[in-house]
Design a protein around this motif. Structure first.
Motif, mmCIF file in Angstrom:
data_model
loop_
_atom_site.group_PDB
_atom_site.id
_atom_site.type_symbol
_atom_site.label_atom_id
_atom_site.label_comp_id
_atom_site.label_asym_id
_atom_site.label_seq_id
_atom_site.Cartn_x
_atom_site.Cartn_y
_atom_site.Cartn_z
ATOM 1 N N PHE A 1 -8.576 8.577 15.987
ATOM 2 C CA PHE A 1 -7.613 7.490 15.809
ATOM 3 C C PHE A 1 -7.331 7.247 14.329
ATOM 4 O O PHE A 1 -6.180 7.076 13.931
ATOM 5 N N ARG A 2 -8.368 7.243 13.511
ATOM 6 C CA ARG A 2 -8.180 7.009 12.075
ATOM 7 C C ARG A 2 -7.383 8.137 11.435
ATOM 8 O O ARG A 2 -6.543 7.896 10.573
ATOM 9 N N SER A 3 -7.650 9.382 11.813
ATOM 10 C CA SER A 3 -6.918 10.499 11.211
ATOM 11 C C SER A 3 -5.450 10.457 11.615
ATOM 12 O O SER A 3 -4.574 10.759 10.814
ATOM 13 N N LEU A 4 -5.160 10.071 12.855
ATOM 14 C CA LEU A 4 -3.772 9.958 13.282
ATOM 15 C C LEU A 4 -3.086 8.786 12.603
ATOM 16 O O LEU A 4 -1.895 8.851 12.287
ATOM 17 N N ASP A 5 -3.825 7.708 12.357
ATOM 18 C CA ASP A 5 -3.269 6.534 11.690
ATOM 19 C C ASP A 5 -2.926 6.851 10.238
ATOM 20 O O ASP A 5 -1.913 6.417 9.718
ATOM 21 N N ARG A 6 -3.772 7.618 9.572
ATOM 22 C CA ARG A 6 -3.533 7.961 8.172
ATOM 23 C C ARG A 6 -2.386 8.944 8.014
ATOM 24 O O ARG A 6 -1.770 9.000 6.966
ATOM 25 N N ALA A 7 -2.120 9.751 9.021
ATOM 26 C CA ALA A 7 -1.044 10.735 8.925
ATOM 27 C C ALA A 7 0.311 10.057 8.800
ATOM 28 O O ALA A 7 1.230 10.586 8.198
ATOM 29 N N GLY A 8 0.451 8.852 9.330
ATOM 30 C CA GLY A 8 1.716 8.138 9.278
ATOM 31 C C GLY A 8 1.924 7.344 8.005
ATOM 32 O O GLY A 8 3.020 6.856 7.752
ATOM 33 N N GLU A 9 0.896 7.208 7.205
ATOM 34 C CA GLU A 9 1.021 6.426 5.978
ATOM 35 C C GLU A 9 1.768 7.208 4.913
ATOM 36 O O GLU A 9 1.700 8.416 4.850
ATOM 37 N N ARG A 10 2.486 6.464 4.076
ATOM 38 C CA ARG A 10 3.141 7.096 2.934
ATOM 39 C C ARG A 10 2.098 7.319 1.847
ATOM 40 O O ARG A 10 1.155 6.543 1.710
ATOM 41 N N PRO A 11 2.274 8.363 1.059
ATOM 42 C CA PRO A 11 1.320 8.571 -0.038
ATOM 43 C C PRO A 11 1.432 7.449 -1.065
ATOM 44 O O PRO A 11 2.527 6.968 -1.367
ATOM 45 N N ALA A 12 0.311 7.029 -1.567
ATOM 46 C CA ALA A 12 0.280 5.943 -2.548
ATOM 47 C C ALA A 12 0.765 6.450 -3.901
ATOM 48 O O ALA A 12 0.643 7.628 -4.226
ATOM 49 N N ARG A 13 1.298 5.538 -4.694
ATOM 50 C CA ARG A 13 1.732 5.903 -6.034
ATOM 51 C C ARG A 13 0.527 6.222 -6.898
ATOM 52 O O ARG A 13 -0.539 5.681 -6.717
ATOM 53 N N GLN A 14 0.753 7.065 -7.866
ATOM 54 C CA GLN A 14 -0.306 7.436 -8.792
ATOM 55 C C GLN A 14 -0.356 6.431 -9.928
ATOM 56 O O GLN A 14 0.454 6.480 -10.839
ATOM 57 N N GLY A 15 -1.283 5.509 -9.852
ATOM 58 C CA GLY A 15 -1.461 4.532 -10.911
ATOM 59 C C GLY A 15 -0.407 3.437 -10.862
ATOM 60 O O GLY A 15 0.567 3.515 -10.130
ATOM 61 N N PRO A 16 -0.610 2.416 -11.656
ATOM 62 C CA PRO A 16 0.347 1.298 -11.666
ATOM 63 C C PRO A 16 1.636 1.694 -12.372
ATOM 64 O O PRO A 16 1.654 2.508 -13.283
ATOM 65 N N SER A 17 2.741 1.108 -11.955
ATOM 66 C CA SER A 17 4.032 1.374 -12.581
ATOM 67 C C SER A 17 4.167 0.514 -13.822
ATOM 68 O O SER A 17 3.950 -0.689 -13.781
ATOM 69 N N GLY A 18 4.549 1.129 -14.911
ATOM 70 C CA GLY A 18 4.777 0.382 -16.137
ATOM 71 C C GLY A 18 6.183 -0.183 -16.153
ATOM 72 O O GLY A 18 7.038 0.208 -15.364
ATOM 73 N N PRO A 19 6.445 -1.103 -17.058
ATOM 74 C CA PRO A 19 7.769 -1.728 -17.112
ATOM 75 C C PRO A 19 8.881 -0.726 -17.423
ATOM 76 O O PRO A 19 9.969 -0.815 -16.867
ATOM 77 N N GLU A 20 8.606 0.262 -18.282
ATOM 78 C CA GLU A 20 9.633 1.256 -18.598
ATOM 79 C C GLU A 20 9.933 2.134 -17.387
ATOM 80 O O GLU A 20 11.084 2.500 -17.150
ATOM 81 N N GLN A 21 8.912 2.453 -16.608
ATOM 82 C CA GLN A 21 9.116 3.261 -15.415
ATOM 83 C C GLN A 21 9.939 2.484 -14.380
ATOM 84 O O GLN A 21 10.845 3.029 -13.768
ATOM 85 N N ILE A 22 9.642 1.204 -14.225
ATOM 86 C CA ILE A 22 10.403 0.375 -13.289
ATOM 87 C C ILE A 22 11.860 0.268 -13.742
ATOM 88 O O ILE A 22 12.787 0.370 -12.933
ATOM 89 N N LEU A 23 12.058 0.122 -15.042
ATOM 90 C CA LEU A 23 13.411 0.048 -15.581
ATOM 91 C C LEU A 23 14.165 1.350 -15.320
ATOM 92 O O LEU A 23 15.331 1.341 -14.915
ATOM 93 N N GLY A 24 13.484 2.487 -15.502
ATOM 94 C CA GLY A 24 14.103 3.782 -15.223
ATOM 95 C C GLY A 24 14.444 3.951 -13.751
ATOM 96 O O GLY A 24 15.495 4.517 -13.409
ATOM 97 N N GLU A 25 13.591 3.450 -12.870
ATOM 98 C CA GLU A 25 13.863 3.528 -11.442
ATOM 99 C C GLU A 25 15.065 2.671 -11.067
ATOM 100 O O GLU A 25 15.887 3.070 -10.237
ATOM 101 N N ARG A 26 15.181 1.502 -11.692
ATOM 102 C CA ARG A 26 16.340 0.629 -11.417
ATOM 103 C C ARG A 26 17.635 1.297 -11.874
ATOM 104 O O ARG A 26 18.661 1.205 -11.190
ATOM 105 N N LEU A 27 17.596 2.003 -13.008
ATOM 106 C CA LEU A 27 18.775 2.734 -13.481
ATOM 107 C C LEU A 27 19.114 3.855 -12.504
ATOM 108 O O LEU A 27 20.281 4.050 -12.155
#
Length: 84
Positions: free
Chosen positions: A36-62
């Protein structure tokens, strides 16, 4: 004579049978939970690598078109200069 071991099981026979039943159900439940746990994890989206910085967020908004290039450059200058 009931079975080939006499009138019934002795204490060790009951213990072995009980321990075997507990072990069987424990393994079965553990396998079901792991499956059950392995099937549950298969549906999850991969987590981001580390916290997003303000410049990265600004670039994503652009990139999404939420802000234009002029606003991006203005906000980027403000971030890098430390202005509020």
């Amino acid at each position: 004579m009931m079975f080939w071991y006499g009138d019934g099981m002795n204490g060790w026979g009951w213990f072995a049978m009980s321990a075997g039943m507990v072990l069987f159900w424990g393994l079965l439940i553990t396998a079901a939970v792991l499956l059950f746990r392995s099937l549950d994890r298969a549906g999850e989206r991969p987590a981001r690598q580390g916290p997003s910085g303000p410049e990265q967020i600004l670039g994503e908004r652009l990139a999404r078109g939420e802000i234009d290039e002029e606003e991006y450059r203005r906000r980027l200058r403000a971030l890098r200069s430390g202005e509020p």
